[in-house]
Motif scaffolding. Sequence first.
Motif, PDB file in Angstrom:
ATOM      1  N   THR A   1       2.716   9.993   3.850  1.00 29.05           N
ATOM      2  CA  THR A   1       3.603  10.271   4.976  1.00 29.05           C
ATOM      3  C   THR A   1       3.877   8.990   5.748  1.00 29.05           C
ATOM      4  O   THR A   1       3.088   8.035   5.717  1.00 29.05           O
ATOM      5  CB  THR A   1       2.997  11.300   5.954  1.00 29.05           C
ATOM      6  OG1 THR A   1       1.843  10.724   6.595  1.00 29.05           O
ATOM      7  CG2 THR A   1       2.598  12.583   5.223  1.00 29.05           C
TER       8      THR A   1
ATOM      9  N   GLU B   1       9.922  15.070   4.313  1.00 24.64           N
ATOM     10  CA  GLU B   1       8.844  15.570   5.167  1.00 24.64           C
ATOM     11  C   GLU B   1       9.427  16.628   6.095  1.00 24.64           C
ATOM     12  O   GLU B   1      10.616  16.598   6.413  1.00 24.64           O
ATOM     13  CB  GLU B   1       8.224  14.452   6.009  1.00 24.64           C
ATOM     14  CG  GLU B   1       7.495  13.388   5.209  1.00 24.64           C
ATOM     15  CD  GLU B   1       6.784  12.371   6.082  1.00 24.64           C
ATOM     16  OE1 GLU B   1       6.219  12.793   7.128  1.00 24.64           O
ATOM     17  OE2 GLU B   1       6.805  11.175   5.753  1.00 24.64           O
TER      18      GLU B   1
ATOM     19  N   ASN C   1       0.036   4.401  11.043  1.00 21.09           N
ATOM     20  CA  ASN C   1      -1.337   4.296  11.551  1.00 21.09           C
ATOM     21  C   ASN C   1      -2.136   3.193  10.873  1.00 21.09           C
ATOM     22  O   ASN C   1      -3.186   2.779  11.386  1.00 21.09           O
ATOM     23  CB  ASN C   1      -2.053   5.635  11.389  1.00 21.09           C
ATOM     24  CG  ASN C   1      -1.492   6.711  12.288  1.00 21.09           C
ATOM     25  OD1 ASN C   1      -0.875   6.415  13.316  1.00 21.09           O
ATOM     26  ND2 ASN C   1      -1.680   7.965  11.918  1.00 21.09           N
ATOM     27  N   ALA C   2      -1.648   2.711   9.740  1.00 20.17           N
ATOM     28  CA  ALA C   2      -2.352   1.639   9.020  1.00 20.17           C
ATOM     29  C   ALA C   2      -1.795   0.253   9.338  1.00 20.17           C
ATOM     30  O   ALA C   2      -2.290  -0.743   8.814  1.00 20.17           O
ATOM     31  CB  ALA C   2      -2.275   1.895   7.516  1.00 20.17           C
ATOM     32  N   THR C   3      -0.778   0.187  10.195  1.00 20.34           N
ATOM     33  CA  THR C   3      -0.164  -1.105  10.504  1.00 20.34           C
ATOM     34  C   THR C   3      -0.878  -1.803  11.648  1.00 20.34           C
ATOM     35  O   THR C   3      -1.674  -1.211  12.375  1.00 20.34           O
ATOM     36  CB  THR C   3       1.319  -0.931  10.869  1.00 20.34           C
ATOM     37  OG1 THR C   3       1.421  -0.080  12.031  1.00 20.34           O
ATOM     38  CG2 THR C   3       2.090  -0.321   9.705  1.00 20.34           C
TER      39      THR C   3
ATOM     40  N   PHE D   1       1.418   5.422   0.841  1.00 22.02           N
ATOM     41  CA  PHE D   1       0.975   6.509   1.717  1.00 22.02           C
ATOM     42  C   PHE D   1       1.829   7.744   1.476  1.00 22.02           C
ATOM     43  O   PHE D   1       2.979   7.638   1.067  1.00 22.02           O
ATOM     44  CB  PHE D   1       1.088   6.098   3.187  1.00 22.02           C
ATOM     45  CG  PHE D   1       0.214   4.933   3.569  1.00 22.02           C
ATOM     46  CD1 PHE D   1      -1.076   5.136   4.024  1.00 22.02           C
ATOM     47  CD2 PHE D   1       0.687   3.637   3.453  1.00 22.02           C
ATOM     48  CE1 PHE D   1      -1.881   4.061   4.368  1.00 22.02           C
ATOM     49  CE2 PHE D   1      -0.107   2.555   3.788  1.00 22.02           C
ATOM     50  CZ  PHE D   1      -1.404   2.769   4.251  1.00 22.02           C
TER      51      PHE D   1
ATOM     52  N   ARG E   1       0.855  -1.194   0.000  1.00 19.76           N
ATOM     53  CA  ARG E   1       0.000   0.000   0.000  1.00 19.76           C
ATOM     54  C   ARG E   1       0.886   1.238   0.000  1.00 19.76           C
ATOM     55  O   ARG E   1       1.997   1.218   0.515  1.00 19.76           O
ATOM     56  CB  ARG E   1      -0.922   0.002   1.226  1.00 19.76           C
ATOM     57  CG  ARG E   1      -1.800  -1.230   1.332  1.00 19.76           C
ATOM     58  CD  ARG E   1      -2.617  -1.223   2.613  1.00 19.76           C
ATOM     59  NE  ARG E   1      -3.541  -0.110   2.647  1.00 19.76           N
ATOM     60  CZ  ARG E   1      -4.276   0.213   3.726  1.00 19.76           C
ATOM     61  NH1 ARG E   1      -4.156  -0.480   4.846  1.00 19.76           N
ATOM     62  NH2 ARG E   1      -5.101   1.238   3.685  1.00 19.76           N
TER      63      ARG E   1
ATOM     64  N   PHE F   1       6.674  12.190  13.278  1.00 18.83           N
ATOM     65  CA  PHE F   1       6.141  10.852  13.067  1.00 18.83           C
ATOM     66  C   PHE F   1       6.432  10.042  14.300  1.00 18.83           C
ATOM     67  O   PHE F   1       7.475  10.196  14.945  1.00 18.83           O
ATOM     68  CB  PHE F   1       6.595  10.211  11.750  1.00 18.83           C
ATOM     69  CG  PHE F   1       7.928   9.529  11.711  1.00 18.83           C
ATOM     70  CD1 PHE F   1       8.161   8.324  12.366  1.00 18.83           C
ATOM     71  CD2 PHE F   1       8.960  10.067  10.954  1.00 18.83           C
ATOM     72  CE1 PHE F   1       9.380   7.677  12.288  1.00 18.83           C
ATOM     73  CE2 PHE F   1      10.186   9.423  10.861  1.00 18.83           C
ATOM     74  CZ  PHE F   1      10.398   8.223  11.541  1.00 18.83           C
TER      75      PHE F   1
ATOM     76  N   ASP G   1       3.859   8.726   8.999  1.00 21.00           N
ATOM     77  CA  ASP G   1       2.907   8.598  10.093  1.00 21.00           C
ATOM     78  C   ASP G   1       1.604   7.958   9.624  1.00 21.00           C
ATOM     79  O   ASP G   1       1.022   7.137  10.340  1.00 21.00           O
ATOM     80  CB  ASP G   1       2.638   9.968  10.726  1.00 21.00           C
ATOM     81  CG  ASP G   1       2.315   9.854  12.212  1.00 21.00           C
ATOM     82  OD1 ASP G   1       3.066   9.160  12.927  1.00 21.00           O
ATOM     83  OD2 ASP G   1       1.305  10.433  12.648  1.00 21.00           O
ATOM     84  N   ALA G   2       1.162   8.321   8.433  1.00 21.70           N
ATOM     85  CA  ALA G   2      -0.048   7.701   7.897  1.00 21.70           C
ATOM     86  C   ALA G   2       0.157   6.212   7.684  1.00 21.70           C
ATOM     87  O   ALA G   2      -0.742   5.391   7.939  1.00 21.70           O
ATOM     88  CB  ALA G   2      -0.443   8.377   6.584  1.00 21.70           C
ATOM     89  N   ALA G   3       1.343   5.836   7.233  1.00 22.89           N
ATOM     90  CA  ALA G   3       1.641   4.420   7.039  1.00 22.89           C
ATOM     91  C   ALA G   3       1.667   3.677   8.370  1.00 22.89           C
ATOM     92  O   ALA G   3       1.133   2.561   8.486  1.00 22.89           O
ATOM     93  CB  ALA G   3       2.971   4.272   6.318  1.00 22.89           C
TER      94      ALA G   3
END
Length: 239
Positions: A16, A40, A22-24, A14, A12, A48, A18-20
């Motif tokens: 940023t 960034e 949050n998806a783990t 992302f 997948r 992050f 941090d967004a990645a």
Amino acid sequence: QDTFKGFAGVLRWFATVDAAINATTANRGDMIFVCPNHTESFTAAAGFALDVAGVSVIGLGTGNNRPTFTISSTDNAGTITQSGDNTVIKNIVVITNDDALTNAVVVSGNNCVTEFEHQDTSSAIEAATVVRGDTADNWKLKLKHNGFIAGNATVSVVRLDDCDNVDIQIDAYGIWTTAAVEMVDSLSTNVHVNGYVYCSGITNGARDIVDTITNSLWYGKLEDGSAGKEYSGGSAASW
């Protein structure tokens, strides 16, 4: 979502890190690969936050192509944090763009690996502390710090507070007022330090490793460029 031949998971994308994160999912072995030339900039604490256990953040690329994260707060509060247990950060560049930044990176998880290069922006814009270990047990740190010998803001490159079983590989250049590695606040135990340091103008090894809190248990062996000597010692023998 894309799938690739020979890859059993799902890939997948992302915008940023941090967004990645949050998806783990914790403790599943999730890995985040940060693309070459990814950049960034943060202005707040935990720009992050690697706070999910068992996740790895791996930068791709070499030299100037490595992912770069710039901390540009104006109140010395910006950070990258690694609080998840069993997490990994490797092959990224962190730039301090806030003079006297309190801590660029804070590690508080256990069984973590942290490997990165840190760069101050100039001799007038430096981190006070590059990395702070805060109750980080069984921690492996590999740090390259590129500072400036005309600076005045760096206090200690690495600080340890109540950390046990720590292995530090350091390559630090610049000037700091206390130590390349300092133990503070609550004593740390089984700390092992190796590497190279150059603290401008200090020719007696006095700012290499310092146990400010006292009674920590540690050993170190460093090549000191500004002294032109190799030093070793620790809590059981003089430096």
